[in-house]
Design an enzyme around this catalytic site. Sequence first.
Site, PDB file in Angstrom:
ATOM      1  N   GLU B  65       0.822  -1.215   0.000  1.00  0.00           N
ATOM      2  CA  GLU B  65       0.000   0.000   0.000  1.00  0.00           C
ATOM      3  C   GLU B  65       0.853   1.260   0.000  1.00  0.00           C
ATOM      4  OE1 GLU B  65      -0.316  -2.598   1.965  1.00  0.00           O
ATOM      5  OE2 GLU B  65      -2.144  -3.511   1.195  1.00  0.00           O
ATOM      6  N   HIS B 134     -11.223  -5.870   8.819  1.00  0.00           N
ATOM      7  CA  HIS B 134     -12.026  -5.690   7.607  1.00  0.00           C
ATOM      8  C   HIS B 134     -13.239  -4.787   7.848  1.00  0.00           C
ATOM      9  CE1 HIS B 134      -9.688  -9.234   6.398  1.00  0.00           C
ATOM     10  NE2 HIS B 134     -10.005  -8.951   5.160  1.00  0.00           N
TER      11      HIS B 134
HETATM   12  C1  LIG Z   1      -1.658  -4.982   4.310  1.00  0.00           C
HETATM   13  C2  LIG Z   1      -2.670  -5.815   3.626  1.00  0.00           C
HETATM   14  N1  LIG Z   1      -3.083  -5.490   2.389  1.00  0.00           N
HETATM   15  C3  LIG Z   1      -4.041  -6.199   1.762  1.00  0.00           C
HETATM   16  C4  LIG Z   1      -4.602  -7.277   2.375  1.00  0.00           C
HETATM   17  C5  LIG Z   1      -5.724  -8.047   1.704  1.00  0.00           C
HETATM   18  N2  LIG Z   1      -5.290  -9.376   1.317  1.00  0.00           N
HETATM   19  C6  LIG Z   1      -5.539 -10.455   2.103  1.00  0.00           C
HETATM   20  S1  LIG Z   1      -4.817 -11.813   1.526  1.00  0.00           S
HETATM   21  C7  LIG Z   1      -4.163 -11.026   0.210  1.00  0.00           C
HETATM   22  C8  LIG Z   1      -3.289 -11.773  -0.736  1.00  0.00           C
HETATM   23  C9  LIG Z   1      -2.114 -12.356  -0.022  1.00  0.00           C
HETATM   24  O1  LIG Z   1      -1.335 -13.054  -0.888  1.00  0.00           O
HETATM   25  P1  LIG Z   1      -0.035 -13.821  -0.397  1.00  0.00           P
HETATM   26  O2  LIG Z   1       0.780 -12.931   0.466  1.00  0.00           O
HETATM   27  O3  LIG Z   1       0.608 -14.390  -1.590  1.00  0.00           O
HETATM   28  O4  LIG Z   1      -0.594 -14.957   0.546  1.00  0.00           O
HETATM   29  P2  LIG Z   1      -1.578 -16.138   0.173  1.00  0.00           P
HETATM   30  O5  LIG Z   1      -2.979 -15.573   0.244  1.00  0.00           O
HETATM   31  O6  LIG Z   1      -1.249 -16.589  -1.177  1.00  0.00           O
HETATM   32  O7  LIG Z   1      -1.358 -17.143   1.215  1.00  0.00           O
HETATM   33  C10 LIG Z   1      -4.531  -9.687   0.224  1.00  0.00           C
HETATM   34  C11 LIG Z   1      -4.170  -8.706  -0.795  1.00  0.00           C
HETATM   35  C12 LIG Z   1      -4.136  -7.604   3.661  1.00  0.00           C
HETATM   36  N3  LIG Z   1      -4.604  -8.665   4.323  1.00  0.00           N
HETATM   37  N4  LIG Z   1      -3.181  -6.865   4.258  1.00  0.00           N
END
Ligand SMILES: Cc1ncc(C[n+]2csc(CCOP(=O)(O)OP(=O)(O)O)c2C)c(N)n1
Lengths: 376, 334
Positions: B65, B134
């Site tokens: 972000e 959330h």
């Molecule tokens: C700081 C932040 N930004 C956005 C999100 C929303 N979000 C939740 S899971 C996700 C994707 C995460 O991907 P990754 O790090 O590859 O983990 P995976 O879900 O594949 O285990 C996002 C964008 C969040 N939880 N925290």
Amino acid sequence: MTVMEQRGAYRPSPPPAWQPRTDPAPLLPDAEPYRVLGTEAAAKADPGLLRRLYAELVRGRRYNAQATALTKQGRLAVYPSSTGQEACEVAAALVLQDRDWLFPSYRDTLAAVARGLDPVEALTLLRGDWHTGYDPHEHRIAPLCTPLATQLPHAVGLAHAARLKGDDVVALAMVGDGGTSEGDFHEALNFAAVWQAPVVFLVQNNGFAISVPLAKQTAAPSLAHKAVGYGMPGRLVDGNDAAAVHEVLADAVRHARAGGGPTLVEAITYRVEAHTNADDATRYRGDAEVDAWRDHDPIKLLEHELTTRGLLDDAGIQAARDAAETMAADLRERMNQDPVLDPMDLFAHVYAEPTPQLLEQRAQLQAELEAEGETP
Amino acid sequence: MTTVAVKPATMAQALTRAMRDAMAADPTVHVMGEDVGTLGGVFRVTDGLAKEFGEDRVTDTPLAEAGILGTAVGMAMYGLRPVVEMQFDAFAYPAFEQLISHVARMRNRTRGTMPLPITVRVPYGGGIGGVEHHSDSSEAYYLATPGLHVVTPATVADAYGLLRAAIASDDPVVFLEPKRLYWSKDSWNPDEPQSVEPIGRAVVRRSGRSATLITYGPSVPVCLEAAEAARAEGWDLEVVDLRSLVPFDDETVCASVRRTGRAVVVHESGGFGGPGGEIAARVTERCFHHLEAPVLRVAGFDIPYPPPMLERHHLPGVDRILDAVGRLQWEAES
Ligand SMILES: Cc1ncc(C[n+]2csc(CCOP(=O)(O)OP(=O)(O)O)c2C)c(N)n1
């Protein structure tokens, strides 16, 4: 007179005080993910450990399936499944000693369960009755972390504090491939390396951050390569090969415990199911890709190795499945009971001593509930 | 009921349409954020934009972000109009450094030579059963930061009109989208040319004579419901939808309060240090002699946003609003 003719006006190389700190070569990850299953290395693996990993994988798969089913019944607000990634989850849990700490992300419920956390307590956050349903100190599992990568500096700080206190404690922190783009990831790695903190970073590279593929996340040859810039070793491992993940993590934990500092481990795996039940994975990937990964399934890989080596027979497989079924039945039954909630808990843990304002608001809610005849 | 010639549309669809129209009208408008491209955003608010305008203008960014907003600053410096999506309220926090240290004050720092026309879209607020992180109502942080406009629609038409205005604004706008209203429908015709709402004007959503409910975003429908329910008790409530917290429309708000003599501010975010305190103070300063009772606040409790199973006890609902309305009679009683 040109700059080039100005003799001594500039140095073609840095002054002698500057030295490269470390030769990057030993820090660089191998070109190929490390594998044990199906290779010579498998013969050297401890059969007891392999059988234990197998039982945990089978139980973990069943846990993922049960938790996913619970979302469909409305028993869980959401469940980010780790189906296909169980080898990472289980290895992360089993590689730690009791005194070590695990820092899971929101997808790592299974790692917490494999570490010994009550499956129901592990789901409290996702059911929605409280944010963290367990005492982090009891199993030395930090709260499942939803904001991405923010738990990584915590892991570094805890490991550093333990070291300052003279305790022989390692912290293992888990993060997704997407999370490696966050500033907190970089800051955590840098602190860990500068402080030589006993931390192991485990990146589960499952291909996607929700819908965004790895290629849009990083231009690095691998995520493990990122380690080099901070001055720590990067290791690349096949994340669906439970024996390999365990071995690589065990090396890293030993290295950290011995004062060798942090390691960044990238495990190549795949998220077989959608991001969560709220996600439509067909928007960003095709079935063929998912099917190819289903063939490289962590349970199939280990089962094949164990059966061909004569370390597991049909009865052993059945026993693992029965144990998983028992766990699932228990989980189902307990999750189907409505949690008993006390609305007054809203005010219970905001401060050690509630402020006068909170006491006022507490009394207000109490009065409202009494008026509604909803007194707890 | 006669059939209306307009199709019902959701707030999410109106927001999409606003971005689409803005992009079509102005090639400098770019949309960026996590999952905004192929997926169309986790709430599908950017659905179809990548297909229509290509990846260069609708970009799935790396997951960072601070990086998203920080690069948007540079893009805006070079003449683009970035529309940035923060996936959820609480995930905008890593970007606060950029927002507060740079986005909000670049015009000021540069004596007006470097304005930043950035729109930061933030889905906010509770009531959707979201897990931890959330459901935050983060508006108090934004409105405490000089240099930012803070806007939040409550209707489908306003979602369109205000987002168009935000994107057209030469100043940074934090555009707060009440996520529990994303799927609310209004009779709004997406095929008609739409009005662009100037930022900074409140609107009277329901007129009444006995007291004013001052509210915005997700609490607007709740206040309208409360106003209906209050009729049974003999109260004729006026509901003012602020639409914009910064700039604040003192004129519309004070005109209403002067008419009714009583006011309650309603919002989801915590009351202590929350927007309601500022609003109550302004109203008191300007309408003191017209007030029959102190300006009251109905807000969320001053607690970290609770888990979904308890959120109904936290969110200001009709009963709590009616209760406050009842307390507005204090003077007559004492
Ligand atoms: C700081 C932040 N930004 C956005 C999100 C929303 N979000 C939740 S899971 C996700 C994707 C995460 O991907 P990754 O790090 O590859 O983990 P995976 O879900 O594949 O285990 C996002 C964008 C969040 N939880 N925290």
